[in-house]
Design an enzyme around this catalytic site. Sequence first.
Site, PDB file in Angstrom:
ATOM      1  N   CYS A  84     -39.192 -61.205 -18.008  1.00 10.95           N
ATOM      2  CA  CYS A  84     -39.780 -60.412 -19.088  1.00 10.95           C
ATOM      3  C   CYS A  84     -39.233 -58.993 -18.976  1.00 10.95           C
ATOM      4  O   CYS A  84     -39.314 -58.389 -17.915  1.00 10.95           O
ATOM      5  CB  CYS A  84     -41.306 -60.349 -18.981  1.00 10.95           C
ATOM      6  N   GLU A 175     -46.208 -54.390 -27.053  1.00 13.54           N
ATOM      7  CA  GLU A 175     -44.858 -54.871 -27.337  1.00 13.54           C
ATOM      8  C   GLU A 175     -44.834 -55.828 -28.525  1.00 13.54           C
ATOM      9  O   GLU A 175     -45.821 -56.520 -28.803  1.00 13.54           O
ATOM     10  CB  GLU A 175     -44.319 -55.643 -26.132  1.00 13.54           C
TER      11      GLU A 175
END
Length: 281
Positions: A84, A175
């Site tokens: 990630c 995000e």
Amino acid sequence: MSGQQLRFMESDAVLVVDFDDVVLADAPSTSKRESHVFSPDAPRGILHRAFSVFLFDMSTSELLLQKRASTKITFPNVWTNTCCSHPLLGMDPPESELEMDVSSSSTTTTTTGGEGNNVRGVRNAAVRKLRHELGIHPSELSRECGARFKYLTRVHYWAADTVTHGTDSPWGEHEIDYILFVGVPDKGRVTLDDVNDDEVDEVRWVDRHRMREMFDDDGLLFSPWFRIIADRWLMGGGGWWDDLDRTMNTNDRCDHDTIHRFDPPPEHMGGAGDAGPLFLN
């Protein structure tokens, strides 16, 4: 936290986006550190572009997990998907572009073989970070080696890192996250001999049964974004993982138009900005 982690937080320029995932023209980037700070002035930090990679052994349908290093500033010691991170401004090859690329280069997204997506910059970022965090060489992720990339959808989420840093945590995530599946013919073709211990404490290949056992283990922590993706799409009847060949080789599971929006679980609300629900879902 390590010195390397602090340097990356200050030097890496993440892409600042609006709710439609458009990079802001007047302020296209900010430091990774600034984007992740939760405060009264920015209760959920600064919205930025990200990606989450799920790397599968296509011969066994096993998924590679990582446990984030204890030295990570945000969300240390949690299990999560393979990798990630964030596309960055000013990288070569570029990571801010989303145009379609129909070339056959192994370092860009192609439209052949059912991949059919337009996230070249995000893919470039994923290849970079898979090498940085896990030591996986880009050649091992090339079509020549049988690897396949699949862009599935986007998730807009936020989460305060209150489990690690307490109820007044100054850190968190906000995000728009691109979900990328990567399939390799078998895990023996992926080299994991150079895992970066400043980023990752442990790696583990798991099948769906083992993944469910881990989720049921109260002694393990998981990243909130991984739990959201797993609960919503990855596992369960008709999930992406249930028919991996269909997920990787058709566009049946793709949704490139929708940005799916989620508030975090209750334990990740709050933080230094006392952030409450944003989407009420």
